[in-house]
Design an enzyme around this catalytic site. Structure first.
Site, mmCIF file in Angstrom:
data_model
loop_
_atom_site.group_PDB
_atom_site.id
_atom_site.type_symbol
_atom_site.label_atom_id
_atom_site.label_comp_id
_atom_site.label_asym_id
_atom_site.label_seq_id
_atom_site.Cartn_x
_atom_site.Cartn_y
_atom_site.Cartn_z
ATOM 1 N N LYS A 126 0.836 -1.199 0.000
ATOM 2 C CA LYS A 126 0.000 0.000 0.000
ATOM 3 C C LYS A 126 0.867 1.244 0.000
ATOM 4 O O LYS A 126 1.708 1.433 0.874
ATOM 5 C CB LYS A 126 -0.930 0.042 1.216
ATOM 6 C CG LYS A 126 -1.957 1.187 1.138
ATOM 7 C CD LYS A 126 -2.660 1.430 2.448
ATOM 8 C CE LYS A 126 -1.887 2.333 3.377
ATOM 9 N NZ LYS A 126 -1.780 3.735 2.881
ATOM 10 N N GLY B 252 6.743 4.270 9.076
ATOM 11 C CA GLY B 252 5.898 5.425 9.351
ATOM 12 C C GLY B 252 6.029 5.857 10.790
ATOM 13 O O GLY B 252 7.041 5.593 11.452
ATOM 14 N N SER B 253 5.005 6.497 11.302
ATOM 15 C CA SER B 253 5.062 7.049 12.648
ATOM 16 C C SER B 253 4.994 5.959 13.710
ATOM 17 O O SER B 253 4.447 4.877 13.486
ATOM 18 C CB SER B 253 3.909 8.028 12.864
ATOM 19 O OG SER B 253 2.671 7.342 12.958
ATOM 20 N N GLY C 51 2.623 2.669 14.039
ATOM 21 C CA GLY C 51 3.309 1.391 14.208
ATOM 22 C C GLY C 51 2.723 0.571 15.343
ATOM 23 O O GLY C 51 2.609 -0.664 15.250
ATOM 24 N N GLU D 222 9.682 0.099 11.001
ATOM 25 C CA GLU D 222 10.710 1.156 10.951
ATOM 26 C C GLU D 222 9.966 2.454 11.207
ATOM 27 O O GLU D 222 9.226 2.935 10.354
ATOM 28 C CB GLU D 222 11.408 1.142 9.582
ATOM 29 C CG GLU D 222 12.749 1.865 9.599
ATOM 30 C CD GLU D 222 12.596 3.348 9.331
ATOM 31 O OE1 GLU D 222 12.598 4.116 10.326
ATOM 32 O OE2 GLU D 222 12.466 3.736 8.170
ATOM 33 N N CYS E 41 13.028 10.001 8.821
ATOM 34 C CA CYS E 41 12.836 9.424 10.150
ATOM 35 C C CYS E 41 14.123 9.432 10.962
ATOM 36 O O CYS E 41 14.108 9.583 12.179
ATOM 37 C CB CYS E 41 12.281 8.010 10.040
ATOM 38 S SG CYS E 41 13.280 6.913 9.017
ATOM 39 N N GLU F 87 9.005 14.282 17.395
ATOM 40 C CA GLU F 87 9.444 14.287 16.003
ATOM 41 C C GLU F 87 8.699 15.375 15.227
ATOM 42 O O GLU F 87 7.475 15.339 15.113
ATOM 43 C CB GLU F 87 9.206 12.921 15.371
ATOM 44 C CG GLU F 87 9.822 12.774 13.996
ATOM 45 C CD GLU F 87 9.656 11.365 13.442
ATOM 46 O OE1 GLU F 87 10.605 10.874 12.805
ATOM 47 O OE2 GLU F 87 8.589 10.770 13.649
#
Length: 499
Positions: free
Chosen positions: A190, A243-244, A248, A265, A299, A399
């Site tokens: 996706k 992603g975030s 996650g 990750e 990231c 972040e």
């Protein structure tokens, strides 16, 4: 809204092509069954680039079924053949690389010459690299008893669900697709709903390269619908997500539906430590690379700079001057622009909000600190340097994911390490020093999956990438990245009369 499955596009630099809008399932572009669509917005202008079909749960079911059917034959394809197909795919992308560079820049807000070009080059290289690994996956013979033999084989998981972020639409896809396919898996991937165009475009090369139908399936869709359906699907054997950290955690919970394997990750708040004995010019150069590249939307960005109090003022002076000179901001098709716009209106507003938070917390603005309307009418934010930042400030803990860096002072190595390890994240870290002993000692004490000594964000496809703590688990790239797409099976053989 009914979209054609592809439509003509003329890019701002004059290149023309046909953009697929469908879901790539079974080697064909198809409409979503519900007919819902996603708009792709140009980050440089805020205008509509185009639209694509949005997958929902029923579409995910179709894609997973196609992948499962394909796996029944694909798992018997030799490593040699899989490697040939991966290499052929890379060659086809390379053939049309100038167009793909332009699409990637236009879709994501990356500057074409200073950013997108390098991402697409690595996309190609990663597929070539794992093409070389496809025929080298092997197990071991274990014989501890003369009457017994055991051996291991490394088998693919089967159907792998993969969810990639918007900051590296092609590159993050390569990091997941290439090792998964090399290991013999099939994939349903996706894309981000924010940056769907470039990966949908290159999907057609899987057909041209000769991949069987259903081996690679690329869908666009929202996380709450298509992403959740993929992560919780009972016929998906593994899920990989970039992603975030917040998302996650949701992915991990959804994956318990059938206890599928998970690789995550996630976010980061990576420190960059400048010791008193550091070569300041090197530290300045790499510190800028570590936060201003890709508009700070990385990231592993070294978004916290920790500088020894004796060299702090000189470092800040040189750093601000260097960013002003070397990091021109402008439209993605401006050949001299290094820093482009943020990817979306939402991200633009988020970064500006954090800058305001930092000011209210007591940080001083040494550079930037505002939107940059002079760069264009899109989502541009000035490269920003915040000083006098305490470790407890939100801008030092959370972040931001933009071209915003905080600078703090420290007095001793112990204090620097304590500040470096004071966040929930543990993705990357950098240490600048001319003392090789201290460099390795500090690298050992920093809680992160990666440490750069006298550089920052020096990614290499041969070397594992990943974090600890809230920055995720598992590794991508290198041989380690291949291992996460196989599972070991032990076979016990009784070769004597042992009971």
């Amino acid at each position: 809204m009914s979209l054609p499955l592809e439509y003509p596009v003329t890019l701002p630099n004059g290149l023309q092509y046909k953009q697929p809008s469908g879901l790539f399932i079974n080697n064909e572009f198809v409409k979503s069954q519900g007919g819902k669509t996603i708009d792709s917005i140009n980050p440089s202008t805020g205008e509509l680039n185009g639209s694509v079909y949005a997958a929902e749960k029923v579409d995910v079911d179709v894609a997973v079924k196609a992948a499962r059917t394909a796996f029944n034959k694909w798992k018997y394809v030799s490593g040699d053949k899989r490697g040939d197909l991966l290499y052929k795919f890379a060659q086809l992308v390379e053939r049309d690389v100038e167009l793909i560079n332009a699409i990637e820049a236009w879709d994501s807000g990356k500057t074409k010459e200073q950013n997108a070009r390098f991402d697409v080059a690595e996309f190609i290289s990663v597929f070539k690299y794992y093409a070389g690994w496809a025929d080298k996956i092997s197990g071991k013979v274990i014989q501890n008893n003369p009457k017994k033999l055991a051996y291991t084989v490394h088998e693919p998981f089967g159907v792998c669900g993969q969810i990639i972020p918007w900051n590296y639409p092609l590159l993050m896809a390569a990091w997941k697709l290439a090792p998964a396919l090399a290991a013999g898996n099939v994939v349903v991937l996706k894309t981000s709903e924010i940056t769907p165009l470039s990966l949908l475009f290159v999907s057609k090369y899987f057909v041209e390269a000769g991949f069987p139908p259903g081996v690679v399936n690329i869908i666009s869709g929202y996380g709450a619908t298509a992403g959740a359906a993929l992560a919780s699907h009972m016929d998906v054997d593994k899920i990989a997500f970039t992603g975030s950290t917040a998302t996650g955690k949701v992915i991990s919970q959804l994956a318990t539906s059938n206890m599928k394997a998970v690789t995550l990750e996630l976010g980061g708040k990576s420190p960059l430590i400048v010791r008193e004995d550091a070569e300041l010019d090197q530290a300045v150069k790499w510190a800028a690379v570590g936060i201003m590249s890709n508009q700070g939307q990385i990231c592993s960005a070294t978004s916290r700079i920790l500088v020894h109090e004796k060299v702090h003022d000189e470092f800040v002076k040189r750093f601000v001057a260097h960013v002003k000179e070397a990091y021109k901001q402008g439209d993605v098709f401006d050949d001299q622009a290094v820093v482009g716009p943020q990817v979306s209106q939402m991200q633009y507003e988020k970064v500006l909000k954090y800058i305001d938070i930092g000011k209210k917390e007591g940080a001083q603005v040494a550079l930037g600190g505002a939107a940059n309307k002079a760069a264009g009418k899109g989502f541009f934010i000035q490269p920003t340097v915040l000083t006098d930042v305490q470790k407890t400030f939100r801008v030092a803990q959370e972040e931001i994911f933009g071209p915003v860096v905080t600078v703090s002072k420290f007095s001793t190595d112990e204090e620097a390490l304590e500040i470096a390890n004071s966040t929930e994240y543990g993705l990357g870290a950098a240490v600048f020093t001319t003392n090789v002993v201290k460099a390795h000692q500090m690298a050992a004490e920093i809680q992160s999956g990666m440490v750069w000594i006298n550089s920052s964000n020096d990614s290499d496809m041969h070397v594992p990438f990943g974090g600890v703590k809230s920055s995720g688990n598992g590794r991508e790239l290198g041989e380690y990245g291949l291992e996460t797409y196989t599972q070991a099976k032990a076979v016990h053989v009784n070769i004597g009369t042992r009971l």
